[in-house]
Design a protein around this motif. Structure first.
Motif, PDB file in Angstrom:
ATOM      1  N   ILE A  28       0.846  -1.206   0.000  1.00  0.00           N
ATOM      2  CA  ILE A  28       0.000   0.000   0.000  1.00  0.00           C
ATOM      3  C   ILE A  28       0.878   1.250   0.000  1.00  0.00           C
ATOM      4  CG2 ILE A  28      -1.713   1.334   1.297  1.00  0.00           C
ATOM      5  CD1 ILE A  28      -2.716  -1.386   2.450  1.00  0.00           C
ATOM      6  N   ILE A  29       1.913   1.260   0.822  1.00  0.00           N
ATOM      7  CA  ILE A  29       2.815   2.417   0.895  1.00  0.00           C
ATOM      8  C   ILE A  29       3.516   2.638  -0.441  1.00  0.00           C
ATOM      9  CG2 ILE A  29       4.919   3.310   1.978  1.00  0.00           C
ATOM     10  CD1 ILE A  29       3.908   2.041   4.618  1.00  0.00           C
ATOM     11  N   ALA A  30       3.892   1.565  -1.120  1.00  0.00           N
ATOM     12  CA  ALA A  30       4.511   1.695  -2.445  1.00  0.00           C
ATOM     13  C   ALA A  30       3.519   2.331  -3.423  1.00  0.00           C
ATOM     14  CB  ALA A  30       4.961   0.330  -2.953  1.00  0.00           C
ATOM     15  N   GLY A  31       2.267   1.917  -3.361  1.00  0.00           N
ATOM     16  CA  GLY A  31       1.236   2.523  -4.203  1.00  0.00           C
ATOM     17  C   GLY A  31       1.043   3.993  -3.871  1.00  0.00           C
ATOM     18  N   GLU A  34       3.799   5.975  -5.390  1.00  0.00           N
ATOM     19  CA  GLU A  34       3.550   6.090  -6.827  1.00  0.00           C
ATOM     20  C   GLU A  34       2.516   7.182  -7.107  1.00  0.00           C
ATOM     21  OE1 GLU A  34       1.761   2.993  -9.955  1.00  0.00           O
ATOM     22  OE2 GLU A  34       3.438   2.200  -8.785  1.00  0.00           O
ATOM     23  N   LYS A  35       1.465   7.224  -6.292  1.00  0.00           N
ATOM     24  CA  LYS A  35       0.425   8.257  -6.454  1.00  0.00           C
ATOM     25  C   LYS A  35       0.994   9.644  -6.143  1.00  0.00           C
ATOM     26  CE  LYS A  35      -3.268   6.189  -7.805  1.00  0.00           C
ATOM     27  NZ  LYS A  35      -3.870   6.532  -9.085  1.00  0.00           N
ATOM     28  N   ASP A  36       1.902   9.729  -5.172  1.00  0.00           N
ATOM     29  CA  ASP A  36       2.522  11.012  -4.839  1.00  0.00           C
ATOM     30  C   ASP A  36       3.358  11.536  -6.009  1.00  0.00           C
ATOM     31  OD1 ASP A  36       1.384  11.076  -2.323  1.00  0.00           O
ATOM     32  OD2 ASP A  36       3.183  10.364  -1.283  1.00  0.00           O
ATOM     33  N   VAL A  37       4.098  10.648  -6.652  1.00  0.00           N
ATOM     34  CA  VAL A  37       4.900  11.038  -7.812  1.00  0.00           C
ATOM     35  C   VAL A  37       3.976  11.522  -8.927  1.00  0.00           C
ATOM     36  CG1 VAL A  37       6.419  10.164  -9.636  1.00  0.00           C
ATOM     37  CG2 VAL A  37       6.856   9.559  -7.262  1.00  0.00           C
ATOM     38  N   GLU A  38       2.900  10.797  -9.124  1.00  0.00           N
ATOM     39  CA  GLU A  38       1.904  11.169 -10.142  1.00  0.00           C
ATOM     40  C   GLU A  38       1.320  12.557  -9.829  1.00  0.00           C
ATOM     41  OE1 GLU A  38      -2.235   9.129 -11.018  1.00  0.00           O
ATOM     42  OE2 GLU A  38      -0.586   7.705 -11.287  1.00  0.00           O
ATOM     43  N   ALA A  39       1.027  12.815  -8.550  1.00  0.00           N
ATOM     44  CA  ALA A  39       0.460  14.094  -8.137  1.00  0.00           C
ATOM     45  C   ALA A  39       1.452  15.234  -8.353  1.00  0.00           C
ATOM     46  CB  ALA A  39       0.034  14.035  -6.671  1.00  0.00           C
ATOM     47  N   ARG A  40       2.735  15.001  -8.064  1.00  0.00           N
ATOM     48  CA  ARG A  40       3.740  16.040  -8.279  1.00  0.00           C
ATOM     49  C   ARG A  40       3.834  16.391  -9.753  1.00  0.00           C
ATOM     50  NH1 ARG A  40       6.324  13.454  -3.932  1.00  0.00           N
ATOM     51  NH2 ARG A  40       7.605  12.111  -5.245  1.00  0.00           N
ATOM     52  N   GLY A  41       3.621  15.416 -10.616  1.00  0.00           N
ATOM     53  CA  GLY A  41       3.611  15.673 -12.055  1.00  0.00           C
ATOM     54  C   GLY A  41       2.464  16.581 -12.466  1.00  0.00           C
ATOM     55  N   LYS A  42       1.424  16.601 -11.636  1.00  0.00           N
ATOM     56  CA  LYS A  42       0.261  17.457 -11.907  1.00  0.00           C
ATOM     57  C   LYS A  42       0.329  18.768 -11.124  1.00  0.00           C
ATOM     58  CE  LYS A  42      -2.761  13.486 -12.682  1.00  0.00           C
ATOM     59  NZ  LYS A  42      -3.881  12.716 -12.141  1.00  0.00           N
ATOM     60  N   GLY A  43       1.455  19.010 -10.456  1.00  0.00           N
ATOM     61  CA  GLY A  43       1.637  20.275  -9.748  1.00  0.00           C
ATOM     62  C   GLY A  43       1.163  20.263  -8.309  1.00  0.00           C
ATOM     63  N   GLU A  51      -7.628  10.051  -3.243  1.00  0.00           N
ATOM     64  CA  GLU A  51      -6.911   9.348  -4.314  1.00  0.00           C
ATOM     65  C   GLU A  51      -6.284   8.062  -3.790  1.00  0.00           C
ATOM     66  OE1 GLU A  51      -5.498  13.071  -7.145  1.00  0.00           O
ATOM     67  OE2 GLU A  51      -4.368  12.665  -5.303  1.00  0.00           O
ATOM     68  N   LEU A  52      -5.778   8.109  -2.566  1.00  0.00           N
ATOM     69  CA  LEU A  52      -5.185   6.911  -1.975  1.00  0.00           C
ATOM     70  C   LEU A  52      -6.245   5.856  -1.699  1.00  0.00           C
ATOM     71  CD1 LEU A  52      -2.581   8.495   0.481  1.00  0.00           C
ATOM     72  CD2 LEU A  52      -2.217   7.626  -1.829  1.00  0.00           C
ATOM     73  N   MET A  53      -7.418   6.283  -1.247  1.00  0.00           N
ATOM     74  CA  MET A  53      -8.503   5.333  -0.995  1.00  0.00           C
ATOM     75  C   MET A  53      -8.986   4.704  -2.302  1.00  0.00           C
ATOM     76  SD  MET A  53     -10.741   6.832   2.145  1.00  0.00           S
ATOM     77  CE  MET A  53     -10.555   8.588   1.979  1.00  0.00           C
ATOM     78  N   ALA A  54      -9.047   5.503  -3.347  1.00  0.00           N
ATOM     79  CA  ALA A  54      -9.435   4.958  -4.654  1.00  0.00           C
ATOM     80  C   ALA A  54      -8.395   3.939  -5.126  1.00  0.00           C
ATOM     81  CB  ALA A  54      -9.585   6.086  -5.663  1.00  0.00           C
ATOM     82  N   MET A  55      -7.126   4.214  -4.869  1.00  0.00           N
ATOM     83  CA  MET A  55      -6.060   3.279  -5.225  1.00  0.00           C
ATOM     84  C   MET A  55      -6.240   1.969  -4.460  1.00  0.00           C
ATOM     85  SD  MET A  55      -2.081   3.307  -4.085  1.00  0.00           S
ATOM     86  CE  MET A  55      -2.687   3.244  -2.431  1.00  0.00           C
ATOM     87  N   MET A  56      -6.574   2.059  -3.184  1.00  0.00           N
ATOM     88  CA  MET A  56      -6.764   0.850  -2.386  1.00  0.00           C
ATOM     89  C   MET A  56      -7.995   0.070  -2.849  1.00  0.00           C
ATOM     90  SD  MET A  56      -5.431   1.759   1.458  1.00  0.00           S
ATOM     91  CE  MET A  56      -6.310   3.284   1.697  1.00  0.00           C
ATOM     92  N   GLN A  57      -9.030   0.782  -3.279  1.00  0.00           N
ATOM     93  CA  GLN A  57     -10.208   0.105  -3.841  1.00  0.00           C
ATOM     94  C   GLN A  57      -9.792  -0.682  -5.082  1.00  0.00           C
ATOM     95  OE1 GLN A  57     -12.895  -0.462  -2.511  1.00  0.00           O
ATOM     96  NE2 GLN A  57     -14.036   1.295  -1.821  1.00  0.00           N
TER      97      GLN A  57
END
Length: 150
Positions: A28-31, A34-43, A51-57
């Protein structure tokens, strides 16, 4: 808050030498990273809890799909491992809504948005994702929306 819960769960599992929980929480932490890196790409600084809960779903859905394949392939030990991971992931999600609760929310959103046909399904799905992330299975919601708008 979710991030702290994950770190605390990892520490507790490691101290207890609970390898199944340790592995699942690390996943989960690795995911999350990954989501944090994706978010930084979006500013943005980091991914939101929604977003993390959606990832866990999504992780739960993937494991449910794997369980079906393992059962079909006569590999119950692997299916049990996936079920254990689902139980661990669910500990970090809010209580899941029942089908009746989802239907009630969808009816309310249909009234609020003025949705009248299948063309308006995107509005309802968007509202569900933003307001109820991690609280419901979007696949179930999709079916309920189709039945109410169809």
């Amino acid at each position: 808050m979710l991030r702290d819960d994950l770190q605390n769960a990892l520490k507790t599992a490691m101290l207890a030498k609970d390898t199944v929980t340790t592995s699942a929480v690390r996943m989960i932490i690795a995911g999350q990273k990954e989501k944090d890196v994706e978010a930084r790409g979006k500013g943005k600084e980091k991914a939101t809890d929604e977003e993390l809960m959606a990832m866990m779903q999504t992780m739960i859905k993937q494991r449910n799909d794997s369980i079906k394949m393992y059962i079909d392939g006569n590999r119950p030990e692997l299916a049990d491992k996936e079920k254990a991971e689902i139980a661990i992931i669910e500990r970090f999600l809010p209580k899941q809504m029942s089908d009746d609760e989802i239907a009630g929310v969808v009816k309310t959103l249909i009234a609020e948005t003025g949705a009248a046909s299948m063309k308006d399904m995107g509005k309802i799905m968007g509202a569900l994702k933003s307001k109820y992330a991690g609280q419901l299975d979007m696949g179930k919601a999709n079916g309920i929306i189709k039945s109410l708008l169809g």
